[in-house]
Structures are given as C-alpha cells and as structure tokens.
Enzyme design. Sequence first.
Site, short mmCIF file in Angstrom:
data_model
loop_
_atom_site.label_atom_id
_atom_site.label_comp_id
_atom_site.label_asym_id
_atom_site.label_seq_id
_atom_site.Cartn_x
_atom_site.Cartn_y
_atom_site.Cartn_z
N THR A 213 16.49 39.71 59.90
CA THR A 213 16.42 38.91 61.13
C THR A 213 14.98 38.50 61.39
O THR A 213 14.14 38.56 60.49
CB THR A 213 17.05 39.68 62.31
OG1 THR A 213 17.18 38.81 63.43
CG2 THR A 213 16.22 40.89 62.74
N ASN A 214 14.69 38.09 62.62
CA ASN A 214 13.32 37.66 62.97
C ASN A 214 12.97 38.18 64.36
O ASN A 214 13.76 38.88 64.99
CB ASN A 214 13.24 36.14 62.88
CG ASN A 214 14.31 35.49 63.75
OD1 ASN A 214 14.32 35.62 64.96
ND2 ASN A 214 15.26 34.82 63.09
N HIS A 215 11.80 37.78 64.85
CA HIS A 215 11.30 38.35 66.11
C HIS A 215 11.87 37.71 67.37
O HIS A 215 11.48 38.09 68.47
CB HIS A 215 9.78 38.20 66.17
CG HIS A 215 9.05 39.14 65.27
ND1 HIS A 215 9.21 40.51 65.36
CD2 HIS A 215 8.17 38.93 64.27
CE1 HIS A 215 8.45 41.09 64.46
NE2 HIS A 215 7.81 40.15 63.76
N SER A 216 12.74 36.72 67.26
CA SER A 216 13.20 36.02 68.46
C SER A 216 13.87 36.98 69.45
O SER A 216 14.75 37.75 69.08
CB SER A 216 14.19 34.92 68.06
OG SER A 216 14.69 34.31 69.21
#
Length: 404
Positions: A213-216
């Site tokens: 995933t990512n930091h959003s």
Amino acid sequence: MTDVRVLSGKRVTLGVTGSIAAYKGVALASALHQAGAVVDVAMTLDAQRFVQPLSFQAITHRPVFADLWAPGMETDIAHVTLGRESELIVVAPATANMLAKLAHGLADDPVSVTALAARCPLVVAPAMDAGMFTHPATAANIATLRQRGVIVVDPEEGHLASGLTGLGRLASPETIVDRIRAALGAGGDLAGRRVLVTAGGTQEAIDPVRYITNHSSGRMGYAIAEAARDRGASVVLVTTPTSLRIPGGVACVAVRTALQMLDAITSQYARLDVLIMSAAVADFRVESEARHKIKRGETGLELRLVPNPDLLATTAELSVDSRPVRVGFAAETRDLLEQATQKLARKSLDLIVANDVGGDVFGSDSNEVTLLWAGGRHAALPRMLKTEVAEKVLDAVSGLLPRV
Ligand code: CTP
C-alpha cells in the site's frame, strides 16, 4: 476544532429531554459550539433532573431556556423568539414522551413549545429503552414525524440503562452532527448532484496476511465527501480501509484493491455529475496472490508486479450520455506543475489538484495545493486545512457544472 462552514454562525437550538442520555447532550452542544454554531439550549424539567442547565450554559456561553414560567417570560416570549430565530432545532435525547408530544403538536414545556413555534428543519435523536422504542405507539409517532419531514437519527444497538442490550442508545454526537450538517446544507450549490469521491490508498494483496500500500490517510477524500454532502450533493464515498470514521449521510462503498475501486466507479459512472479521484491508487499489483501465507525462507523473495489500469483514463473511455466533471489529484515530489499538466491531459480531466508530497502531507490536517484547470488556468493556494482545500476544490467544481 475549527469552524465547519455549514455550521458557522448558524442558530441551532438543542432541545434536551428527560433521559439518562441527557448528559450526552452536553457533548453534542460542545461539538456544535466548537464547529462555530450559535447554540441555544431548551430543557424540560425532567432533563434537569439528570443535568443542570449550568453545564450547557458554560459550554454555549448563552442562557438556557429551562423554565416556561420564569420571571420575564411573559414579555420575552422566549419560545416564540427562539423558535423563530432558530435555523435548525435538534432534540437529543428525545424521549418517547417528547416524540409523542412533537407528533401530536402538544406544547407544554420549553422544548415542545419551541419546536411548535418554529418553522425550521427539526432533527430528533430518540433514546429510550428498547421496549419503548419498538412499541407500536412510538413507532407510529416516529412515522408521523418522518412523514412531516422531521429528520430522525435512529438510535443504536448497545448497552441500555435498564441493564439490557438492545436498540435505544442515543446515536453518537458525531452521527447527530453529520445529520445536522446535511440538513442545513440541503439547499446548497451542489443540491441534486451526484458526486463520487474516492479516498485512501489501495491495498494490493501479496498473500492472505500481507499487502502493498502507500501512505495515503484518506483525509483529503473524506473532507471532500463531507463538504460535498454539506453543500447538498448526494455523495458516494468509495474508500479503502482507513483509520477515519465513515461520515454519516454519505453512501459508502468499501474496497481494497485498485480493480475493486474501478468496479465501484464503473457501476456508478453513467449517473454521476462529478467524479473526484483523491485516492492513491497503486500503479502495480502482485501478479498472483499466494493462496497461503508465504513462509520465512533462507533465500530472498521475488514478487512479480503487473500494472494496474489507470482508473481515470479507463473511465474516460466509458460511453455515457453526459460526461461528469472529472477531478484528479497529482502527488509529486518534483516538477509539480509540469507533471500535473501532463496528467490533466492524459486522464481527460477538467481539474487537477497538484500537491508536493515531499514534506509531511500524509496524515496531516493541512495541505498546500495548486489547482489547474483544463485550458491552462491555475491557482496556487496557500497552505490551509484539508477541510478548507475541500471547499476550494468544490468551489471550482461548482463553477464547472452545467447550470440546471
Ligand atoms: N489514478 C488512477 N489510476 C491509477 C493511478 C492513479 O486513476 N492507476 C489517479 C489518482 O487517483 C489521481 C491521479 O490519477 O487522481 C494521479 O495519480 P498519480 O499517482 O499522481 O499518477 P499516476 O498516473 O499513477 O502517475 P505516476 O505514478 O507516474 O506519477
């Protein structure tokens, strides 16, 4: 907390009635006051057995309407004045007795009398024992109120003062505030428009327990969804799992992966007036998710990633009668405007919100963005709260919508 645009300066009257949940009315008064509303409180005598008017007065900085026959009332006619000046009345908690009075137009205490004198939207949040809530008499009174346009914030399941568990707990202050915001914003500039907002970072599974995933954080998308609701839009929020509370008064579609998000958008696309893609979509997914948990090994692990479709570019190809206003985000660490301009064209957007993610934007309450319109116009905004960015984005969207 800071001002919420739709509540700022609004005259909201909170009616508190005689339920053990009356103490939760204090939290509601506080939330409304902190959001910028001018809050007046009316209380029944029974409510005052549970909570002192002073608690509300201390929070709202305004006198509480607690006695129909207090000296001066004959000239002041507080209930008429308060009823007339209120822009919204919320009765929370609303007992079975108060619901009956409101349904039948009785007026013999500060709350019911104010409600009868008013012509503004009325929100009621029932709280009572499960047996009283499900009694046909209460059900009929609630049905009458709904029919008359009263907004009923349903109670929740849970532990009740009787010691039993059931339906009858007062809805949370956040849920009630959400409904108040939606009611106050019903005639806003996005009234009648269908807006789909995506939020969060997609999760691409590696195996049953791991994902990429990512930091959003989802904050920007949630702020836009809430602001659109408060401007009268009917909002669909397509969200990945986040730590944020799902806002009330929006239809929520839960997804994890980019492909699921694409399905969710595609199924709604033909009916949309606005598509706002604030989600951080993973550009790649693992080619084949392992069926079982991958075990530790002595050698390295290689994952083969394959590209995800570009959701904006894919939806731009869908054939529809009328194309929605399309808004994208560009999170860049360099060449912000150049990259954003390219994405605007590549993804057939009407507007792109460009921001530099080199700093501490993820999970932060604030953001510094530049708005770029198709056609070359752009506006660099100063650093501001994400809730304020949301309003700016919707101001731009509102200007792009065809007049109806
Ligand atoms: N987006 C999308 N589908 C993807 C990736 C992104 O629809 N597979 C959307 C995002 O929601 C955002 C916009 O496209 O509104 C720009 O996202 P961004 O990640 O900045 O752009 P990419 O096209 O992925 O380009 P790059 O990663 O090369 O910067």
